[in-house]
Design a protein around this motif. Sequence first.
Motif, PDB file in Angstrom:
ATOM      1  N   UNK A  17       0.856  -1.193   0.000  1.00 12.91           N
ATOM      2  CA  UNK A  17       0.000   0.000   0.000  1.00 12.91           C
ATOM      3  C   UNK A  17       0.891   1.242   0.000  1.00 12.91           C
ATOM      4  N   UNK A  18       1.573   1.443  -1.119  1.00  9.49           N
ATOM      5  CA  UNK A  18       2.539   2.534  -1.203  1.00  9.49           C
ATOM      6  C   UNK A  18       1.834   3.881  -1.309  1.00  9.49           C
ATOM      7  N   UNK A  19       2.385   4.861  -0.613  1.00 12.94           N
ATOM      8  CA  UNK A  19       1.909   6.242  -0.700  1.00 12.94           C
ATOM      9  C   UNK A  19       2.708   6.996  -1.757  1.00 12.94           C
ATOM     10  N   UNK A  20       4.009   6.697  -1.843  1.00 13.72           N
ATOM     11  CA  UNK A  20       4.908   7.411  -2.750  1.00 13.72           C
ATOM     12  C   UNK A  20       5.406   6.481  -3.848  1.00 13.72           C
ATOM     13  N   UNK A  21       5.566   7.047  -5.042  1.00 11.54           N
ATOM     14  CA  UNK A  21       6.185   6.325  -6.151  1.00 11.54           C
ATOM     15  C   UNK A  21       7.056   7.293  -6.945  1.00 11.54           C
ATOM     16  N   UNK A  22       8.292   6.882  -7.186  1.00 12.50           N
ATOM     17  CA  UNK A  22       9.206   7.621  -8.075  1.00 12.50           C
ATOM     18  C   UNK A  22       9.386   9.082  -7.630  1.00 12.50           C
ATOM     19  N   UNK A  23       9.823   9.250  -6.393  1.00 16.70           N
ATOM     20  CA  UNK A  23      10.114  10.587  -5.859  1.00 16.70           C
ATOM     21  C   UNK A  23      11.625  10.701  -5.665  1.00 16.70           C
ATOM     22  N   UNK A  24      12.261  11.581  -6.426  1.00 19.25           N
ATOM     23  CA  UNK A  24      13.717  11.745  -6.361  1.00 19.25           C
ATOM     24  C   UNK A  24      14.073  13.218  -6.337  1.00 19.25           C
ATOM     25  N   UNK A  25      15.045  13.571  -5.519  1.00 23.98           N
ATOM     26  CA  UNK A  25      15.553  14.942  -5.487  1.00 23.98           C
ATOM     27  C   UNK A  25      16.845  14.985  -4.681  1.00 23.98           C
ATOM     28  N   UNK A  26      17.557  16.081  -4.793  1.00 21.69           N
ATOM     29  CA  UNK A  26      18.754  16.300  -3.990  1.00 21.69           C
ATOM     30  C   UNK A  26      18.725  17.719  -3.450  1.00 21.69           C
ATOM     31  N   UNK A  27      19.476  17.947  -2.385  1.00 19.60           N
ATOM     32  CA  UNK A  27      19.485  19.235  -1.697  1.00 19.60           C
ATOM     33  C   UNK A  27      20.929  19.625  -1.427  1.00 19.60           C
ATOM     34  N   UNK A  28      21.303  20.805  -1.865  1.00 20.86           N
ATOM     35  CA  UNK A  28      22.675  21.287  -1.727  1.00 20.86           C
ATOM     36  C   UNK A  28      22.857  22.112  -0.455  1.00 20.86           C
ATOM     37  N   UNK A  29      24.094  22.260  -0.046  1.00 22.42           N
ATOM     38  CA  UNK A  29      24.419  23.130   1.080  1.00 22.42           C
ATOM     39  C   UNK A  29      23.962  24.546   0.772  1.00 22.42           C
ATOM     40  N   UNK A  30      23.278  25.179   1.719  1.00 23.53           N
ATOM     41  CA  UNK A  30      22.809  26.538   1.538  1.00 23.53           C
ATOM     42  C   UNK A  30      21.528  26.674   0.746  1.00 23.53           C
ATOM     43  N   UNK A  31      20.917  25.557   0.349  1.00 22.36           N
ATOM     44  CA  UNK A  31      19.694  25.590  -0.450  1.00 22.36           C
ATOM     45  C   UNK A  31      18.473  25.355   0.433  1.00 22.36           C
ATOM     46  N   UNK A  32      17.400  26.109   0.165  1.00 18.31           N
ATOM     47  CA  UNK A  32      16.128  25.859   0.823  1.00 18.31           C
ATOM     48  C   UNK A  32      15.129  25.372  -0.223  1.00 18.31           C
ATOM     49  N   UNK A  33      14.625  24.173  -0.019  1.00 18.25           N
ATOM     50  CA  UNK A  33      13.653  23.580  -0.939  1.00 18.25           C
ATOM     51  C   UNK A  33      12.287  23.531  -0.287  1.00 18.25           C
ATOM     52  N   UNK A  34      11.271  24.023  -0.991  1.00 14.25           N
ATOM     53  CA  UNK A  34       9.908  23.945  -0.512  1.00 14.25           C
ATOM     54  C   UNK A  34       9.261  22.648  -0.957  1.00 14.25           C
ATOM     55  N   UNK A  35       8.750  21.884  -0.008  1.00 11.10           N
ATOM     56  CA  UNK A  35       8.036  20.645  -0.282  1.00 11.10           C
ATOM     57  C   UNK A  35       6.552  20.995  -0.304  1.00 11.10           C
ATOM     58  N   UNK A  36       5.965  20.982  -1.495  1.00 11.92           N
ATOM     59  CA  UNK A  36       4.637  21.540  -1.712  1.00 11.92           C
ATOM     60  C   UNK A  36       3.695  20.466  -2.246  1.00 11.92           C
ATOM     61  N   UNK A  37       2.431  20.551  -1.853  1.00 16.24           N
ATOM     62  CA  UNK A  37       1.436  19.626  -2.381  1.00 16.24           C
ATOM     63  C   UNK A  37       0.144  19.736  -1.605  1.00 16.24           C
ATOM     64  N   UNK A  38      -0.966  19.319  -2.186  1.00 14.03           N
ATOM     65  CA  UNK A  38      -2.242  19.351  -1.471  1.00 14.03           C
ATOM     66  C   UNK A  38      -2.254  18.345  -0.327  1.00 14.03           C
ATOM     67  N   UNK A  39      -3.259  18.441   0.516  1.00 13.73           N
ATOM     68  CA  UNK A  39      -3.419  17.468   1.594  1.00 13.73           C
ATOM     69  C   UNK A  39      -3.475  16.055   1.020  1.00 13.73           C
ATOM     70  N   UNK A  40      -2.721  15.145   1.645  1.00 18.55           N
ATOM     71  CA  UNK A  40      -2.717  13.767   1.195  1.00 18.55           C
ATOM     72  C   UNK A  40      -1.788  13.484   0.040  1.00 18.55           C
ATOM     73  N   UNK A  41      -0.988  14.476  -0.359  1.00 17.67           N
ATOM     74  CA  UNK A  41      -0.103  14.285  -1.510  1.00 17.67           C
ATOM     75  C   UNK A  41       1.104  13.416  -1.184  1.00 17.67           C
ATOM     76  N   UNK A  42       1.457  13.322   0.105  1.00 20.27           N
ATOM     77  CA  UNK A  42       2.602  12.501   0.498  1.00 20.27           C
ATOM     78  C   UNK A  42       3.760  13.279   1.100  1.00 20.27           C
ATOM     79  N   UNK A  43       3.558  14.546   1.447  1.00 23.84           N
ATOM     80  CA  UNK A  43       4.655  15.364   1.990  1.00 23.84           C
ATOM     81  C   UNK A  43       5.183  14.788   3.301  1.00 23.84           C
ATOM     82  N   UNK A  44       4.276  14.470   4.212  1.00 21.09           N
ATOM     83  CA  UNK A  44       4.709  13.911   5.499  1.00 21.09           C
ATOM     84  C   UNK A  44       5.366  12.548   5.318  1.00 21.09           C
TER      85      UNK A  44
END
Length: 233
Positions: A17-44
Amino acid sequence: MEILQVKLERAGYSRGREILRDVSFSLRAGEMMGLIGPNGAGKSTVIKAILGFLKHVVGRVHLREACRYGYIPEHPVFYEDLTVWEHLELAASVWGMPRAAFEERALGLLERFQLRGEMHHLPRAFSKGMQQKLMFVTGFLLQPDLYVVDEPFIGLDPRATKTLLQLLEEERRRGAAVLLSTHVLDTAEKICDSFLLLHQGRCVARGSLMRLRRQIGRENASLMDCFDVFTSA
């Protein structure tokens, strides 16, 4: 320099019962990334996968060697019988923070979040906003390499919000990376370098606001405009 690399093929709370599929990203030093999505999108779920709180993950989460991270949750977590100051002492002792450095940093943060007068009080009697301030002070106390921050603006008064934004900017200049999950899109648009948009458990867009605008063909689009286009399907 990359602080965090995430490649999740599948992730969820129970097998099959997967919530997430094919989610990939990287985060660099000094970078702020916003994790955005509607309720239930899988952010948590993304956050829990990064922190190792999920049992069912197919994929890889890689932190830079010797990377220290701090997690600031949406819902405050604290010990019922410890005062504000005792919470901070406990956090500092876990990380082996020198006493003099701890006291200077802790008192400064308590002052900035207007909690110094409550430092010897029990947070269980605080409002939700004041409890959240304790989470911020604890997180910023240790100055980690990576901050994972979940919905920090809910319940905060304007002054605390301003202080939080100032500290996030200071930590970015120091070289820390920040993954920020939020529904406050106008604020995210102003402070984040890049965005990861989730919809129905999948990454539907990733990159700077300029890149998102190019993808939808609207050079002056706001983050909200981009959000509407990518999550309307």
